[in-house]
Design an enzyme around this catalytic site. Structure first.
Site, PDB file in Angstrom:
ATOM      1  N   GLY B  34      47.494  53.009 -43.477  1.00 17.11           N
ATOM      2  CA  GLY B  34      46.412  54.214 -43.571  1.00 17.11           C
ATOM      3  C   GLY B  34      44.849  53.436 -43.173  1.00 17.11           C
ATOM      4  O   GLY B  34      44.894  52.616 -42.384  1.00 17.11           O
ATOM      5  N   THR B  37      37.660  52.571 -46.321  1.00 19.23           N
ATOM      6  CA  THR B  37      36.537  53.186 -46.006  1.00 19.23           C
ATOM      7  C   THR B  37      35.966  52.952 -44.635  1.00 19.23           C
ATOM      8  O   THR B  37      35.335  53.724 -44.181  1.00 19.23           O
ATOM      9  CB  THR B  37      35.316  52.776 -47.331  1.00 19.23           C
ATOM     10  N   TYR B  38      36.272  51.783 -44.343  1.00 26.68           N
ATOM     11  CA  TYR B  38      35.711  51.367 -43.038  1.00 26.68           C
ATOM     12  C   TYR B  38      36.809  51.075 -42.038  1.00 26.68           C
ATOM     13  O   TYR B  38      36.382  50.322 -41.003  1.00 26.68           O
ATOM     14  CB  TYR B  38      34.909  50.007 -43.507  1.00 26.68           C
ATOM     15  N   GLU B  40      41.189  50.526 -40.532  1.00 23.50           N
ATOM     16  CA  GLU B  40      42.604  50.577 -40.598  1.00 23.50           C
ATOM     17  C   GLU B  40      43.289  49.571 -41.596  1.00 23.50           C
ATOM     18  O   GLU B  40      42.854  48.506 -41.916  1.00 23.50           O
ATOM     19  CB  GLU B  40      43.420  50.636 -39.372  1.00 23.50           C
ATOM     20  N   LYS B  56      43.177  44.857 -44.023  1.00 28.85           N
ATOM     21  CA  LYS B  56      42.316  45.735 -44.095  1.00 28.85           C
ATOM     22  C   LYS B  56      41.373  45.434 -42.772  1.00 28.85           C
ATOM     23  O   LYS B  56      40.723  44.538 -43.034  1.00 28.85           O
ATOM     24  CB  LYS B  56      41.680  46.346 -45.457  1.00 28.85           C
ATOM     25  N   ASP B 160      33.847  55.896 -55.910  1.00 32.65           N
ATOM     26  CA  ASP B 160      34.682  56.553 -55.074  1.00 32.65           C
ATOM     27  C   ASP B 160      36.034  56.660 -55.790  1.00 32.65           C
ATOM     28  O   ASP B 160      37.293  56.221 -55.225  1.00 32.65           O
ATOM     29  CB  ASP B 160      34.874  55.908 -53.804  1.00 32.65           C
TER      30      ASP B 160
END
Lengths: 329, 323
Positions: B34, B37-38, B40, B56, B160
């Site tokens: 996925g 926010t910043y 992959e 991440k 968020d």
């Protein structure tokens, strides 16, 4: 103080004295070995990801033949204190809050717990610590502004950022005694209102304690004790000078309130140990550092040592000539 | 890569700095799972321990200001939070300094890549949001509120909260994730207005407020809770204007009586022209077929006036959870 109890600072960055000494000694020895083997102590740092590799051997270096001497353990210690004090000067010049100054100093201390000052230039690391501290504490100053303010290329500040963050293991939140002092002063106001002293003079006490913490930050105490202990030590020392409140009585009240497992005698001993470290603090002057700086420069760039020798040689020749002339007479 | 030794001259950083970060070579990547926010996100396995993890990838900008301050903020906050219902940041790793772009499974490794390593979670809440049994909903809501209560107690706003950022493992353990927009707050601070994904954004943010606190997250939770029951989003607006219209349609139009100070919010005049006639609250009507304590709690989470919205802590003590 609820935050500090579960912080990485308490868990990972408070040490025993002997642990600190072991780490400093290990870094010092490693740098000395690197010097003997490669002729220089300067480590190559990949600017992008902060990875580190051994220096390339100097062209004319024969292993074990170096005439350059590494800094001693004591000289490294002196160097660290000198540059920590420089951090305070830089932060004062920019009018940064105490929080940023303290955070930068703690980053610097933690960095050089794992590296020798011979491996990474403290003059540069110091600036990167200030820059990272501003970022983390949400005080936006660009590297360019910071560089301009101290007549340094801003790229130097950025170059060491990754290795600094990695060395800190990204443990970025720092708890400093300044905030603890504010908490205790609030508490002392209640203590005074209960008839234990004139709370008008707490302002003086607060200011004196803050100045004392500024000195305290340059000792090893912040790596050995909690912010609360440091704050109480500063208030205790300042109160001894100003005689604002009966501090022993105040300590008794704190302890009875907290049902502390730690006996008050042990706590008082910690306070005394902290203030002993402050009393013993020796801040080197630029003059004191001249010899150490020269050694450091030689470790960093051995060709500067050759330059130094060439100058000596010239002087020697000149003397010889003069002697010869005298002989003619 | 298996038999490859460290490049000549490279330090084994672990020897030098026990507390230092490891490299990404400690992990074998399995698949991309996925986008955060910043950047992959990849599923991976620690080569030594066999432990699964989520890597991440951090997008570095042009490097003009070095390490991105948003990432530093996220790391700082995650290191501060330690709770069973909040995703755990295991470490930060970097890729080796040299490029390895010449084929094989390491195609993704480029110079200077940095990764945040999280505990692995099976999937996000979006997968089960529209088909969870009522008893499971109560478990998820309880865990969500416990995690959020812990954040708020530590002065952290998530900003968020939505299905994609609530992760689940073992079919029953829920954790708050993606703190990319999170930040510390103080009562008197000014914060950026442009946060929280549109469908879950509270009315005060849509009206331009920059002085806000915990209630913004509670609104998002209320939207999630209602979505569990309705099995579809509660306020699926396509624009900010439409989002606000949908909210007022069900929660009533605000005025100075019901929400003191609302008319002074920056966007109040421009955004509330359309509902000239005040509308009454009708949220309860569309939820009438559901459990009363659940509806009651949703009502208290979706109060327009943020100062009257229920807190995470009080929500955990509501009738819905006690029975």
């Amino acid at each position: 103080m609820a935050d500090f109890r579960t912080s990485t600072q308490r868990e990972r960055w408070i040490f025993q004295s002997h642990d600190l000494m072991e780490r400093w000694a290990a870094a010092n020895q490693r740098a000395a070995q690197t010097l003997a083997q490669y002729g220089t102590t300067r480590l190559n740092v990949d600017l992008l990801d902060g990875s580190v590799s051994y220096p390339e051997s100097m062209p004319d270096h024969v292993e074990g033949s170096s005439v350059v001497k590494p800094l001693s353990y004591e000289e490294e210690q002196l160097t660290r204190v000198f540059y920590e004090q420089k951090i305070q000067e830089v932060c004062a010049a920019f009018k940064f809050p105490h929080k940023i100054q303290a955070t930068a100093i703690i980053y610097f201390k933690r960095f050089y717990l794992q590296w020798s000052v011979m491996e990474h230039q403290p003059k540069h690391i110091m600036l990167t610590c200030v820059y990272a501290s501003c970022k983390v504490e949400e005080n936006h100053v660009s590297a360019e502004e910071l560089g301009k303010g101290i007549q340094q290329d801003h790229q130097i500040i950025l170059n060491n950022e990754m290795i600094l963050l990695k060395t800190l293991d990204f443990d970025l939140i720092v708890y400093a005694p300044y905030r603890s002092i504010e908490g205790f002063i609030d508490d002392l106001e209640d203590f005074c209102r209960a008839g234990n002293g004139p709370f008008q003079r707490l302002k003086e006490l607060r200011q004196a304690a803050i100045s004392h913490v500024d000195k305290m930050m340059l000792t090893d105490a912040p790596l050995l004790y909690t912010p609360g202990q440091l704050a109480l030590a500063a208030l205790h020392k300042s109160n001894d000078l100003l005689r604002v409140v009966d501090f022993e009585r105040y300590l008794e009240i704190i302890f009875s309130r907290q049902h502390s497992d730690c006996p008050i005698e042990q706590f008082v001993q910690s306070i005394n140990e902290i203030n002993y470290l402050v009393d013993q603090l020796n801040i080197p002057t630029v003059k004191d550092m001249r010899h150490v700086d020269r050694k450091l420069k030689h470790c960093w760039d051995p060709s500067s040592h050759d330059e130094h020798n060439k100058k000596k040689e010239k002087k020697s020749k000149h003397k010889s000539k003069r002697t010869s002339t005298d002989a003619q007479l | 890569m298996d038999g490859e030794e460290a490049p000549l001259g490279a330090l084994n950083l672990a020897e030098y700095a026990p507390a230092g970060a490891r490299t990404v070579d400690c992990y074998r990547r399995i698949r991309k799972i996925g986008e955060g926010t910043y950047g992959e996100v990849f599923e991976a396995v620690d080569i030594i321990t066999g432990e699964r993890a989520a890597l991440k990838k951090i997008k570095l900008d042009d490097g003009k200001e070095g390490f991105p301050r948003q990432i530093l903020r996220e790391i700082k906050l995650l290191k501060k939070l330690d709770h069973e219902n909040i995703i755990r940041l295991k470490e930060i790793v970097v890729s080796p300094g040299s490029a390895h772009g010449t084929g094989g499974s390491d195609d993704h490794i480029y110079r200077g890549d940095i990764y945040m390593v999280f505990e692995y979670m099976d999937h996000d809440l979006k997968k089960v949001l529209h088909h969870s049994a009522p008893s499971q909903v109560k478990v998820y809501m309880g865990q969500l509120l416990k995690g959020l209560q812990y954040c708020h107690a530590n002065n952290v706003l998530h900003r968020d909260i939505k299905g994609a950022n609530l992760l689940i493992t073992g079919g029953k353990l829920l954790k708050l994730a993606d703190f990319g927009l999170a930040r510390l707050f103080t009562r008197d601070g000014t914060l950026t207005n442009h946060v929280i994904t549109l469908w879950y954004r509270p009315p005060e943010l849509l009206l331009g407020a920059t002085s806000y606190a915990e209630p913004v997250d509670i609104w998002s939770v209320g939207c999630i809770f209602a979505e569990f029951l309705l099995k579809k989003p509660l306020f699926p607006g396509r624009t900010e204007q439409e989002q606000l219209s949908k909210i007022f349609e069900l929660c009533g139009s605000p005025n100075e009586e019901s929400w003191p100070g609302v008319s002074k919010l920056p966007l109040y005049k421009t955004m509330t022209i359309r509902p000239a006639t005040p509308t009454k609250r009708s949220l309860r009507d569309i939820l009438q077929n559901f459990d009363c304590p659940a509806v009651e709690l949703i009502e208290r989470m979706l109060i327009l006036n943020p100062s009257q919205r229920i807190s995470a802590q009080d929500a955990l003590g509501a009738a819905y959870f006690i029975n």
